[in-house]
Design a protein around this motif. Structure first.
Motif, PDB file in Angstrom:
ATOM      1  N   GLU A 223       0.828  -1.208   0.000  1.00 22.87           N
ATOM      2  CA  GLU A 223       0.000   0.000   0.000  1.00 22.87           C
ATOM      3  C   GLU A 223       0.865   1.261   0.000  1.00 22.87           C
ATOM      4  N   LEU A 224       1.908   1.269   0.822  1.00 23.03           N
ATOM      5  CA  LEU A 224       2.775   2.449   0.923  1.00 23.03           C
ATOM      6  C   LEU A 224       3.563   2.712  -0.353  1.00 23.03           C
ATOM      7  N   THR A 225       3.735   1.682  -1.170  1.00 24.92           N
ATOM      8  CA  THR A 225       4.467   1.845  -2.429  1.00 24.92           C
ATOM      9  C   THR A 225       3.537   1.913  -3.634  1.00 24.92           C
ATOM     10  N   GLY A 226       2.285   2.231  -3.381  1.00 22.14           N
ATOM     11  CA  GLY A 226       1.339   2.402  -4.486  1.00 22.14           C
ATOM     12  C   GLY A 226       1.053   1.133  -5.249  1.00 22.14           C
ATOM     13  N   GLY A 227       1.128  -0.005  -4.571  1.00 21.41           N
ATOM     14  CA  GLY A 227       0.837  -1.287  -5.197  1.00 21.41           C
ATOM     15  C   GLY A 227       2.040  -1.959  -5.828  1.00 21.41           C
ATOM     16  N   ARG A 228       3.180  -1.293  -5.818  1.00 22.85           N
ATOM     17  CA  ARG A 228       4.357  -1.821  -6.511  1.00 22.85           C
ATOM     18  C   ARG A 228       5.168  -2.789  -5.655  1.00 22.85           C
ATOM     19  N   GLY A 229       5.342  -2.492  -4.400  1.00 17.99           N
ATOM     20  CA  GLY A 229       6.207  -3.282  -3.530  1.00 17.99           C
ATOM     21  C   GLY A 229       7.588  -2.665  -3.419  1.00 17.99           C
ATOM     22  N   ALA A 230       8.335  -3.104  -2.436  1.00 19.53           N
ATOM     23  CA  ALA A 230       9.677  -2.578  -2.213  1.00 19.53           C
ATOM     24  C   ALA A 230      10.655  -3.171  -3.220  1.00 19.53           C
ATOM     25  N   ALA A 246       6.290  -8.763   0.090  1.00 19.03           N
ATOM     26  CA  ALA A 246       6.477  -7.314   0.204  1.00 19.03           C
ATOM     27  C   ALA A 246       7.317  -6.729  -0.923  1.00 19.03           C
ATOM     28  N   VAL A 247       8.015  -7.575  -1.673  1.00 19.35           N
ATOM     29  CA  VAL A 247       8.969  -7.077  -2.659  1.00 19.35           C
ATOM     30  C   VAL A 247       8.307  -6.932  -4.027  1.00 19.35           C
ATOM     31  N   THR A 248       8.816  -6.009  -4.827  1.00 19.10           N
ATOM     32  CA  THR A 248       8.277  -5.789  -6.168  1.00 19.10           C
ATOM     33  C   THR A 248       8.649  -6.938  -7.094  1.00 19.10           C
ATOM     34  N   LEU A 249       7.964  -7.045  -8.208  1.00 13.62           N
ATOM     35  CA  LEU A 249       8.258  -8.076  -9.198  1.00 13.62           C
ATOM     36  C   LEU A 249       9.703  -7.919  -9.673  1.00 13.62           C
ATOM     37  N   GLY A 250      10.479  -8.973  -9.526  1.00 13.41           N
ATOM     38  CA  GLY A 250      11.875  -8.917  -9.922  1.00 13.41           C
ATOM     39  C   GLY A 250      12.769  -8.224  -8.922  1.00 13.41           C
ATOM     40  N   GLY A 251      12.270  -8.042  -7.690  1.00 11.44           N
ATOM     41  CA  GLY A 251      13.046  -7.369  -6.661  1.00 11.44           C
ATOM     42  C   GLY A 251      14.109  -8.275  -6.050  1.00 11.44           C
ATOM     43  N   HIS A 252      14.627  -7.854  -4.899  1.00 10.05           N
ATOM     44  CA  HIS A 252      15.766  -8.540  -4.286  1.00 10.05           C
ATOM     45  C   HIS A 252      15.514  -8.700  -2.796  1.00 10.05           C
ATOM     46  N   VAL A 253      15.659  -9.938  -2.302  1.00 10.52           N
ATOM     47  CA  VAL A 253      15.558 -10.223  -0.876  1.00 10.52           C
ATOM     48  C   VAL A 253      16.907 -10.750  -0.404  1.00 10.52           C
ATOM     49  N   ALA A 254      17.533 -10.018   0.518  1.00  6.42           N
ATOM     50  CA  ALA A 254      18.789 -10.472   1.113  1.00  6.42           C
ATOM     51  C   ALA A 254      18.455 -11.191   2.399  1.00  6.42           C
ATOM     52  N   CYS A 255      18.731 -12.490   2.455  1.00  5.99           N
ATOM     53  CA  CYS A 255      18.469 -13.297   3.650  1.00  5.99           C
ATOM     54  C   CYS A 255      19.740 -13.323   4.479  1.00  5.99           C
ATOM     55  N   VAL A 256      19.718 -12.631   5.614  1.00  2.34           N
ATOM     56  CA  VAL A 256      20.937 -12.503   6.410  1.00  2.34           C
ATOM     57  C   VAL A 256      20.891 -13.317   7.696  1.00  2.34           C
ATOM     58  N   GLY A 257      19.778 -14.013   7.951  1.00  2.00           N
ATOM     59  CA  GLY A 257      19.729 -14.812   9.160  1.00  2.00           C
ATOM     60  C   GLY A 257      18.325 -15.217   9.519  1.00  2.00           C
ATOM     61  N   PHE A 258      18.177 -15.716  10.741  1.00  2.00           N
ATOM     62  CA  PHE A 258      16.884 -16.161  11.236  1.00  2.00           C
ATOM     63  C   PHE A 258      16.923 -16.066  12.746  1.00  2.00           C
ATOM     64  N   VAL A 259      15.760 -15.907  13.349  1.00  2.00           N
ATOM     65  CA  VAL A 259      15.720 -15.675  14.793  1.00  2.00           C
ATOM     66  C   VAL A 259      15.061 -16.810  15.557  1.00  2.00           C
ATOM     67  N   SER A 260      14.679 -17.868  14.882  1.00  2.19           N
ATOM     68  CA  SER A 260      14.077 -19.004  15.574  1.00  2.19           C
ATOM     69  C   SER A 260      14.672 -20.287  15.021  1.00  2.19           C
ATOM     70  N   GLU A 261      14.471 -21.392  15.763  1.00  2.00           N
ATOM     71  CA  GLU A 261      15.025 -22.660  15.345  1.00  2.00           C
ATOM     72  C   GLU A 261      14.373 -23.184  14.078  1.00  2.00           C
ATOM     73  N   SER A 262      13.145 -22.790  13.838  1.00  2.00           N
ATOM     74  CA  SER A 262      12.456 -23.226  12.631  1.00  2.00           C
ATOM     75  C   SER A 262      11.692 -22.060  12.049  1.00  2.00           C
ATOM     76  N   ALA A 263      11.441 -22.120  10.769  1.00  2.00           N
ATOM     77  CA  ALA A 263      10.694 -21.065  10.085  1.00  2.00           C
ATOM     78  C   ALA A 263       9.716 -21.723   9.124  1.00  2.00           C
ATOM     79  N   PRO A 264       8.611 -21.035   8.825  1.00  2.00           N
ATOM     80  CA  PRO A 264       7.648 -21.618   7.883  1.00  2.00           C
ATOM     81  C   PRO A 264       8.302 -21.894   6.538  1.00  2.00           C
ATOM     82  N   PRO A 265       7.949 -22.990   5.895  1.00  2.00           N
ATOM     83  CA  PRO A 265       8.504 -23.268   4.562  1.00  2.00           C
ATOM     84  C   PRO A 265       8.045 -22.216   3.561  1.00  2.00           C
ATOM     85  N   VAL A 266       8.845 -22.024   2.526  1.00  2.00           N
ATOM     86  CA  VAL A 266       8.505 -21.063   1.477  1.00  2.00           C
ATOM     87  C   VAL A 266       7.731 -21.787   0.387  1.00  2.00           C
ATOM     88  N   ASP A 267       6.547 -21.294   0.092  1.00  2.00           N
ATOM     89  CA  ASP A 267       5.745 -21.839  -0.994  1.00  2.00           C
ATOM     90  C   ASP A 267       6.432 -21.484  -2.312  1.00  2.00           C
TER      91      ASP A 267
END
Length: 334
Positions: A223-230, A246-267
């Protein structure tokens, strides 16, 4: 000299301080009087026995530190007594892509910086930016280099006018916020309380989303990016599916870590629909550290420091950091 030691998985009960003979630097080595170290989430993982890389028994902990050169070994050309320096977390990673040969790391398979005197290879040293104290410089080797790599290390980099999402108020996120503003980007920060939201805004965040009151923070980013995403997300929590939403089409996600022993799987359908690049970021090379320092020095940037503890109270520093109450870096001064 005195050094702290621990065995990974032993918790704070296994943290002890001992006296040793002062070390002597060998060929190509430098003896550094450590003046300050800082904690990162990595150190909690080492303490708990959850760190993903090897940790030797009875290791001197903590990867991040800054100090003063007091002696050099034979053949050393790039350092001299009196130089203010920091150590690189992966001493052999000078430049280029990360490889298995670079796995040895300070405070893990190699002794770290929670010691009065540390012996480091001259190639593992980086000069301290001139305007920073030892305490401030000690915050840079892990969190700051990780943030810099996350924003610039993909060969494209965050560009002026683009939008970045940072998560929470840990060291990586605060450094990413500072670097992004210097690069001319818009920053949307997520956090868990109004007090932290106010502080993030003071540090330059253009918008702040309280994820407790707004659980669908990716929808708010859209919403804050006018429907585009970060354009980019620095994911420190390991909740990749939310970052991809949250990211725009063709955007970039830098995964730098995790804060729990397990995380939800990525669809995989979410990943495919986003068209995004997801890049795992493991700190960075010495060349990236040097480039980051130039940006820090030119822009007179300073890290956010939460609290400074004395060397004899290192266990209290760990406890404070583990409480999750810190806003900014927790430092141990020698």
């Amino acid at each position: 000299m005195r050094s702290y030691h621990l065995t990974s998985g032993g918790g704070l009960d296994g943290l002890s301080i001992r006296e040793h003979e002062d070390p002597v630097p060998g060929p190509g080595q430098v003896l550094v009087a450590v003046r300050a170290t800082s904690l990162s989430f990595r150190e909690l993982l080492v303490l708990r026995g959850e760190y993903v890389l090897p940790v030797k028994p009875d290791v001197v902990p903590i990867s991040d530190g800054a100090g003063e050169v007091v002696a050099v070994g034979p053949g050393v050309r790039s350092a001299r007594a009196g130089d203010r320096v920091m150590g690189t977390l992966f001493p052999s990673w000078q430049d280029g892509p990360f490889a298995a040969r670079h796995l040895p790391q300070l405070g893990g398979s190699l002794d770290g910086m929670l010691t009065e005197l540390a012996v480091l290879g001259e190639d593992a040293l980086v000069p301290v930016p001139s305007h920073l104290s030892f305490e401030e410089a000690a915050t840079l080797p892990c969190a700051a280099v990780t943030a810099w790599n996350a924003l610039t290390g993909d060969g494209v980099g965050l560009r002026p006018g683009q939008t970045l999402v940072v998560q929470g108020s840990g060291g990586v996120s605060l450094f990413a916020l500072a670097f992004a503003k210097t690069l001319g980007a818009r920053v949307i920060a997520t956090t868990s309380s109004p007090d932290k939201a106010a502080r993030l805004a003071e540090l330059g965040a253009d918008e702040v989303i309280d994820y407790r009151s707004t659980p669908d923070w990716p929808g708010q980013v859209i919403e804050l990016t006018g429907g585009r995403g970060a354009d980019r997300v620095v994911d420190v929590a390991g909740l990749l599916e939310r970052s991809l939403r949250a990211v725009t089409l063709g955007g970039h996600v830098a995964c730098v870590g995790f804060v729990s022993e397990s995380a939800p799987p990525v669809d995989p359908r979410v990943l495919f629909a986003s068209g995004a690049t997801v890049r795992a970021v493991a700190v960075g090379s010495r060349a990236q550290f040097v480039a980051m320092n130039r940006a820090i020095e030119v822009n007179r940037l300073r890290p956010v420091v939460d609290r400074v503890f004395p060397f004899d109270a290192a266990a209290d520093a760990y406890r404070h950091y583990a409480s999750g109450q810190a806003f900014g870096k927790v430092i141990i001064r020698l």
